[in-house]
Design a protein around this motif. Sequence first.
Motif, PDB file in Angstrom:
ATOM      1  N   LYS A  80      -0.620   3.252  -9.000  1.00  0.00           N
ATOM      2  CA  LYS A  80       0.344   3.681  -7.986  1.00  0.00           C
ATOM      3  C   LYS A  80       1.031   4.971  -8.443  1.00  0.00           C
ATOM      4  N   ASN A 126      -2.973   7.860  -0.456  1.00  0.00           N
ATOM      5  CA  ASN A 126      -2.559   7.102   0.729  1.00  0.00           C
ATOM      6  C   ASN A 126      -3.313   5.774   0.835  1.00  0.00           C
ATOM      7  N   LYS A 138       4.029  -4.909  -5.809  1.00  0.00           N
ATOM      8  CA  LYS A 138       5.469  -4.638  -5.804  1.00  0.00           C
ATOM      9  C   LYS A 138       6.220  -5.834  -6.378  1.00  0.00           C
ATOM     10  N   LYS A 142       0.841  -1.190   0.000  1.00  0.00           N
ATOM     11  CA  LYS A 142       0.000   0.000   0.000  1.00  0.00           C
ATOM     12  C   LYS A 142       0.877   1.240   0.000  1.00  0.00           C
ATOM     13  N   TYR A 143       0.495   2.199  -0.839  1.00  0.00           N
ATOM     14  CA  TYR A 143       1.278   3.429  -0.948  1.00  0.00           C
ATOM     15  C   TYR A 143       1.180   4.225   0.344  1.00  0.00           C
ATOM     16  N   TYR A 194      -1.018  -1.707  -4.494  1.00  0.00           N
ATOM     17  CA  TYR A 194      -0.317  -1.959  -5.751  1.00  0.00           C
ATOM     18  C   TYR A 194       0.508  -3.223  -5.597  1.00  0.00           C
TER      19      TYR A 194
END
Length: 850
Positions: A440, A122, A128, A100-101, A126
Amino acid sequence: MLFVFSLLAVLAVAAFLLQQRQPRENVRDLESHLPIWKIEQDVILSKQGDVTFAYQVDLPEIFSLSDQDYVALHEIWLKAFKVLPTQTIIHKQDWFTREKYQANVQRNPDSFLGVSSERFFNERPYLKHQCYLFLTKRPVNHRIATSAVNNLLRKRIIPEEHKTDTLLLQLSEAAGQFERILKDSGLLSVRRLSGEELAGTADKPGVIEQYCFLLNDTDAPVLSDIDFKPEFKIGSNYCQLFSIADVEHMPSLCGPRINYDRYSTDRSKFSVGFATPVCQLLDCNHIYNQYILIGDAQKTIKKLESKRLRLQSMAAYSRQNAISREAVNDFLNEAIGQQRMPVQAHYNLLCWTDTASEVKNVRNMASSALAQMEAKPKLESTGAAQLFWAGIPGNAGDLPSNEVFDTFLEQATCFFNSESSSRDSISPFGIRLVDRLNGKPVHVDISDEPVQRQIATNRNKIVCGGSGSGKSMFMQGMLRAYYEQGAHIVVVDVGHSYEGLCNLVKGYYFTFTESNPISFNPFYIGDGDTLDTEKKESLKTLLVSLWKQDNEAFRRSEYVALSNALHLYYEKLAGDKSIFPCFNTFYEYLSGEYVQILATEQVKEKDFDVTNFLYVLRPYYKDGEYAYLLNATEKLDIFHQRFCVFELDNIKDHATLFSVTALVVAELFISKMRRLKGVRKVIVLEEAWKAISKSGMAEFMRYLYKTVRKHFGEAIVVTQEASDIINSPIVKEAIINNADCRILLDMRKFQNKFDQIQEVFGLTDKARMMTLSLNKANDPRRRYREVFIDIAGVLMRVYGFEPSPQEYYAYTTEEREKVLVKQYADKFGGDIRKGIIALLEDQKEKSKLN
């Protein structure tokens, strides 16, 4: 020397694996049975004598490769693998984890829209990606593992014959060549992992521990239980392991790429990597393990020849034997006839979730992803322990021999993951866009970094997108980011698109009205400015544009005459301070003293028709129709103001007034650009560039585009009509040839004209494929538009521009929404920030009631 940090972690793995073979009361001390002995000099040493070099690999960003790029990448892998010695195992491990961003409001705490954007993104989820590559060299006497015999039960730590460093030296030399091939490709970057990164520290888990307990590189070290019965669990994570370990499970055809239908059109086919469906497109936590075992090719062929003869002798007794004989025969013919390299391969997919109710959904997603490759996956149950054990970094030698199949290196490499997630630019300067796959936030520099990397020679841009493509939103987002990073910006606009943003940053907003027209004075030399060559050139270009039409030629003699006139005029000003520099006094000097000078020098009318010149420019002189335009006595200060918008919508249909005004604004920008040192300067010409080009101003546009490059500036032309691009030679000659950055938004309306657009822009087939894929499969839950960015034909990417609600209302060009924002702002004395906040709060309350 570094020992594996989490020794207990690996002990736990071994203990649970052994439980599959013996009762709990018979569990032995397993310290001597751990597969990883130690990590020394950044090399993983196994207790069987295997040595492993570990790398982190940066793959190309997803959706950034063309058909040819995938083929080139495939060839690179083949070249690199062919330098490796026999008895080498290539283990590529791709991690895809849900993250999570995390917003950072302190990045730009004074920016209302910057903070709003951070908060908006926020906690956005996404996927990674991290890619590791392990090269394992096995000794000749390596004991082959099977599902029945695992090396956990091996008593001897190191083989007796493994008493020299020959194995390490052999792999080291080959690994050096392997690295160099990958680095020289330009598509991949490779970094050798250190012992600390492999073993971990007290605060951070290493790669080995991350795999054992499915940890992220940012997690704290932790011990977890590992169970394989009654279900596969690692800590709180429920795991599903799928394998492709038999030729029968493989698709009938494979290649470096496949078509991605969601972004394809009937005029272009969009490509992704062959394995991308089980990698970036599989939206769950998973690890994709890829193994290639390089053996002795001659021994393999000899073994298959024996098998073929055996099957041939038994073919008369079974049709299946006959079919198998033909398959082996075809394999041998291809190996010998086409010089193919026979290898053994294995692929598996480990998926997990921490929610029991999600297990079925994850299993379905993984099965569907594998089916997109036309593979027939096998859900592992009894064999899960051995395959999981073999996936430990450095322990690829424990891959069971009955879990691999014979194939060729060319086919085996097709199943390698080719793509990674979108990456942030390393430059501190840039704009915020979003990854088109997950949304993202991505930091992108399309100005400085390409120049520093010598990909582009200038920062100029051309932006093209049809009505409703999100062009104005994107431009305002980019200019707001530039402004907050210190740039000085001048915009020549038609349509009031930048009014809200200008008010928000408290810039100057000039609107042309009959009662209060904009006045300029390009002849005035301000403080800090000088009458240098560039100033003279810009004035000559202005005078020529006022005098000549498109179909009128401009001779060299006329150029010289105007140069002399300007030179002598400013000499007169220097000697007589009572004369105020403006067009009026210049016109008077021309009609008086300069006419006499021309007569004295016997300059012929055909060389410079001064009478015609004075007659055509008479409307700009005293009492003329446009006398106010070039004779301002009050200083129009755009030097100190960082954001200026000249709105020319009211005069857009007045050909002469519109073109001259736009031209003079551009000349003012050039003056500002020359005086302002060490600061980024940006000029944006929206539809105004068309009026300038129609007035014979191709030379001025060339001059503008070439000059800004020398003064840390960039010129941006924005247009929305495809016909403007196709039909105007100035676009190609003066703008596109001098703009290394081309930005295209939704072009689906122009698909039938795109061949012409592609030719004018000089776009490659790769750029065409990307452009026509814009907005083809947008997430309906999000409000965004996609944008294609091409920098000098070298860097090509598609991003999304997704404004926060605060940004949306600050940038909106919808009349109804603009009026609504103004009404709310008026409640707070014209404060647009407070107005937008109140508007969003009211909308939030209404949505609750509904």
